[in-house]
Design an enzyme around this catalytic site. Structure first.
Site: not given
Length: 459
Positions: A40, A42-43, A197, A327, A339-340
């Site tokens: 993975g 991602g972040f 958003e 996640d 994200a954090q």
């Protein structure tokens, strides 16, 4: 100098997991370094990889895509504010600063934790000393009838582009209609930060970019509605920030349908649990996420929601040396899927792998909640910034927008992405004299004349 005949040369033996040249690429003639496999990009995955930059290990990063996606700005791609390349980063670009990394474009399908190896979709097996699972999550439709067939999720670059394409296809269709009241009705399902958003960006697109470009669409025929099961939007924010966000959305012409969930999604409508039927030409689903279904086949313990159960140090329960972050991980602290937490979790995994290699005890995750924010439109945003000592600063309007802009720009990977994204967002929201930004158009089918019929010769 003699040259060996290739036909009679003895073939060099390869290691069991050397299909990608991992041994040759990342090690020298001495003993192979410990192998860390990160699944993975991602972040969390990228944070774990970077935390091991100077470690005496060889790293294999496996991802089904060749790029990292900055998901917090995907809605800008979906609504024509940014190009897809602005929010994506080529994963192999990490090797420019990290030579102990090898990137593999593949997909994990099976894991043998006793033998410490994983199988990829192409049937290649890769052995590991330490495994990091950071595959993220995907859209959760909660079993809602018709949602998977007719709603548009927005959790990947391709999904965001699909929304943008369909948005402009429907606008062109409405412009060609002979009915003056025909237009575009967009329903956004979910009143969290993403839903707010998306709705704000659509309202901005309608007011600043499309109203003069589509004079054929009369009056309020371009509608944006938000459907939220709860009684308020942005329930994770402070009450005054929720109130401000709701007022700003309404001021921008966004309708809020609160207190009723979605019972079904139809091709041209959303049916609510209270019986209300809302006409929808385009339904954007931003109501929730859950792990990918294939996680269940990887031999990892999962909770009721399908997330991988980990301890305080993010090691998977019962599997020493195997970690999960981001996640997809269900930690005892029950961290939010943002994200954090993913970044901080990935960094901890990297540090804990170093600790295991050096014979030191692993550390528990001490999550630092820096706050949360959401943008609504031109110089309108909400931000809750947590300070040391338990204090919090709550911001709205232009100040919050500037904070939101700074945080998102600095969080992007790569200088090019920061520059292009800054230009795109400032053009869309920032210049007071630039009231009519031209959107980035979706891929609308080309109008082609019919092919001429073959000529018939008369004898």
């Amino acid at each position: 100098m003699s040259v060996t005949d290739p036909a009679h040369a003895t073939p060099e033996p390869e290691a069991p997991d050397d299909e990608y040249g991992l041994e040759r690429a990342l090690t020298g003639p001495s003993e192979p370094l410990p192998h860390v496999v990160v699944v993975g990009g991602g972040f969390a995955g990228m944070a774990a990889v970077k935390a091991l930059r100077d470690a005496p290990v060889r790293i294999t990063l496996i991802d089904r895509r060749v790029y990292n996606t900055f998901q917090p700005l995907l809605y800008q791609v979906a609504t024509g504010g940014l190009n897809p390349g602005d929010v994506t980063y080529f994963l192999r670009g990490l090797r420019l600063k990290q030579k102990n990394l090898h990137v593999v474009h593949e997909h994990l399908v099976e894991a043998d934790h006793e033998a410490k190896k994983i199988r990829l979709l192409n049937d290649h097996w890769i052995s590991y000393d330490h495994l990091v699972v950071a595959t993220g999550v995907t859209t959760n439709f909660f079993g809602t009838p018709g949602a998977k067939e007719f709603a548009f999720p927005m959790y990947s670059r391709s999904q965001a582009m699909r929304i943008r394409d369909n948005l402009f296809i429907r606008l062109e269709r409405a412009a060609k209609s002979k009915r003056t009241d025909d237009g575009l009705r967009v329903v956004v399902v979910g009143g969290g930060a993403t839903g707010v958003e998306v709705a704000g960006a659509l309202a901005e697109l309608r007011t600043a970019g499309l109203r003069p470009a589509y004079p054929e669409i009369h009056g309020d025929a371009f509608e944006v509605k938000v459907v939220q099961r709860g009684g308020e939007i942005l329930k994770s924010f402070a009450p005054q920030l929720r109130t401000y966000a709701a007022q700003e959305l309404k001021r921008r012409g966004v309708s809020l349908h609160l207190g009723a969930g979605v019972a079904a999604v139809e091709k041209d409508a959303v049916v609510l649990t209270d019986g209300t039927r809302i006409h929808a030409d385009l339904t954007v689903w931003s109501a929730g996420v859950h792990p990918h279904e294939e996680v269940g086949g990887w031999g990892l313990p999962q909770d009721d929601s399908g997330r991988i159960r980990v301890g305080e140090d993010l090691q998977v329960e019962g599997l020493p040396g195997v970690f999960a972050a981001g996640d997809v991980a269900a930690s005892p602290a029950d961290l939010p899927q943002l994200a954090q937490p993913a970044i901080q979790g990935g960094e901890l995994v990297g540090r804990n792998i170093r600790a295991l290699l050096e014979g030191r005890p692993t550390a528990a995750l001490r999550y630092v909640d820096k706050g949360t924010m959401a943008v609504i439109g031109r110089r309108a945003a909400v931000a809750e910034i947590n300070l040391p000592g338990g204090r919090a600063i709550r911001l709205t309007r232009g100040v919050a927008w500037l904070v939101w802009l700074f945080v998102h720009i600095m969080s992007l990977v790569g200088p090019r992405n920061r520059v292009t994204t800054l230009a795109g967002l400032v053009t869309r929201y920032g210049f007071p004299f630039h009231r009519r930004p031209v959107p980035i158009v979706g891929d609308v089918p080309t109008v082609r004349p019919p092919k001429p019929r073959p000529r018939q010769d008369v004898g």
